[in-house]
Scaffold this motif. Structure first.
Motif, mmCIF file in Angstrom:
data_model
loop_
_atom_site.group_PDB
_atom_site.id
_atom_site.type_symbol
_atom_site.label_atom_id
_atom_site.label_comp_id
_atom_site.label_asym_id
_atom_site.label_seq_id
_atom_site.Cartn_x
_atom_site.Cartn_y
_atom_site.Cartn_z
ATOM 1 N N VAL A 1 0.827 -1.285 -0.187
ATOM 2 C CA VAL A 1 -0.309 -0.041 0.066
ATOM 3 C C VAL A 1 0.874 1.424 0.242
ATOM 4 O O VAL A 1 0.127 2.282 -0.076
ATOM 5 C CB VAL A 1 -0.970 0.007 1.278
ATOM 6 N N ARG A 2 2.329 1.203 0.088
ATOM 7 C CA ARG A 2 3.009 2.520 0.341
ATOM 8 C C ARG A 2 3.362 2.832 -1.040
ATOM 9 O O ARG A 2 4.036 3.741 -1.361
ATOM 10 C CB ARG A 2 4.305 1.908 0.936
ATOM 11 N N GLU A 3 3.105 1.984 -2.255
ATOM 12 C CA GLU A 3 3.332 2.481 -3.529
ATOM 13 C C GLU A 3 1.936 2.367 -4.558
ATOM 14 O O GLU A 3 1.128 1.286 -4.293
ATOM 15 C CB GLU A 3 4.509 1.810 -4.335
ATOM 16 N N PRO A 4 1.658 3.149 -5.199
ATOM 17 C CA PRO A 4 0.276 2.810 -6.095
ATOM 18 C C PRO A 4 0.499 1.762 -7.093
ATOM 19 O O PRO A 4 1.356 1.442 -7.735
ATOM 20 C CB PRO A 4 0.260 4.332 -7.147
ATOM 21 N N TYR A 5 -0.902 1.006 -7.251
ATOM 22 C CA TYR A 5 -0.503 -0.114 -8.000
ATOM 23 C C TYR A 5 -0.702 0.493 -9.512
ATOM 24 O O TYR A 5 -0.387 -0.311 -10.272
ATOM 25 C CB TYR A 5 -1.741 -0.987 -7.613
ATOM 26 N N GLY A 6 -1.448 1.595 -9.675
ATOM 27 C CA GLY A 6 -1.478 2.198 -11.001
ATOM 28 C C GLY A 6 -2.601 1.425 -11.785
ATOM 29 O O GLY A 6 -2.407 1.080 -13.086
ATOM 30 N N GLN A 7 -3.780 1.573 -11.224
ATOM 31 C CA GLN A 7 -5.004 1.238 -12.059
ATOM 32 C C GLN A 7 -5.574 2.406 -13.129
ATOM 33 O O GLN A 7 -5.054 3.466 -12.779
ATOM 34 C CB GLN A 7 -6.149 1.130 -11.140
#
Length: 268
Positions: free
Chosen positions: A79-85
């Motif tokens: 959760v500390r980095e965006p997954y990029g949806q």
């Protein structure tokens, strides 16, 4: 649990993959111990690529799925980095489709070895493994609701292993419901508990014993059992009868009937 990096792993940033033609076992290691082996978009796509490589490698009959480090098997989504949806919500993807051997149409048996923390999205891995064992220090819990998030995807697979009651208890109590190794064994989340020092070797031992069987038989068995979960009883029986007609002639031809049968029996 430190893992040496080999030249074969150089193409991956978040996982290690070893394809051992001699034992016929592939070993896939989640390799972000500094992040508790939480998965990001890179890991999801690398795991999917590994599943495809294993599927296409005729020298491999079974898989060990494990994780580096002592603290955690996996803390789920990082959760500390965006997954990029994508911006279009209708084009969002479920990371579980990439992490899942079954979504990738891999029917070679998967033995999953869990140590330390196993939470939230880590159940993507556990739910779709065929054999799950854990170390004595393993702890299973679902942290979603504790942080205000709906737990909706992982419980679907979890219910198939432990039933509705235990799934609801874990999903609704969040971080307050820590399932220890002994409880995981009692409710059927795992089938075996071993000392931490024995976890990887025991997982490899189980995978090797499966890999020694005809792959036509083990793959057909995995596919038949998993696909039956999505069908009514009678429809599943009729479909799986077809699978025996397809797979049994192939599997029986792969058996060396002149080889002496093993005399040892494993009791757990």
């Amino acid at each position: 649990m430190a893992v040496p990096v080999t030249a074969r792993d150089a193409e991956y940033a978040t996982i290690l993959l070893d394809l051992d033609a001699e034992s016929r076992v592939a070993t896939l290691t989640l390799n972000r111990p500094e992040r508790l082996n939480a998965f990001n978009r890179v890991m999801c796509h690398e795991v999917a690529d590994a599943w495809r490589r294993i599927k296409d490698d005729a020298s491999i009959n079974a898989v060990v799925l494990r994780a580096a480090g002592d603290r955690a098997f996996s803390a789920g989504l990082d959760v500390r980095e965006p997954y990029g949806q994508p911006d279009d919500v209708w084009n969002h993807e479920d990371p579980g489709e990439l992490l899942s051997p079954k979504w990738q149409k891999l029917w070679k048996p998967v033995v999953c070895a869990v140590q330390g923390i196993c939470t939230a999205g880590a159940f993507y891995f556990v739910n779709e493994a065929d054999l799950v064992l854990c170390s004595e220090d393993a702890t299973f819990f679902d942290s979603h609701v504790t942080f205000g998030m709906v737990s909706a995807i992982e419980p679907i697979g979890l219910m198939r292993r432990v039933g509705l009651g235990e799934t609801l208890r874990m999903a609704l109590r969040g971080n307050d419901e820590r399932v220890c190794a002994a409880t995981a064994l009692r409710i059927g989340l795992v089938t075996e508990v071993v000392p931490a020092a024995r976890l990887w070797s025991r997982a490899d031992e189980l995978a090797r014993s499966i890999a020694a069987k005809p792959s036509a038989a083990t793959q057909g068995t995995v596919r038949a059992i998993w696909e039956s979960l999505d069908k009514p009883y009678r429809a599943a029986m009729e479909q799986n009868l077809i699978y025996t007609r397809l797979g049994n002639p192939l599997g029986m031809r792969e058996v060396d009937r002149d080889r002496p049968a093993p005399t040892t029996v494993t009791i757990r």
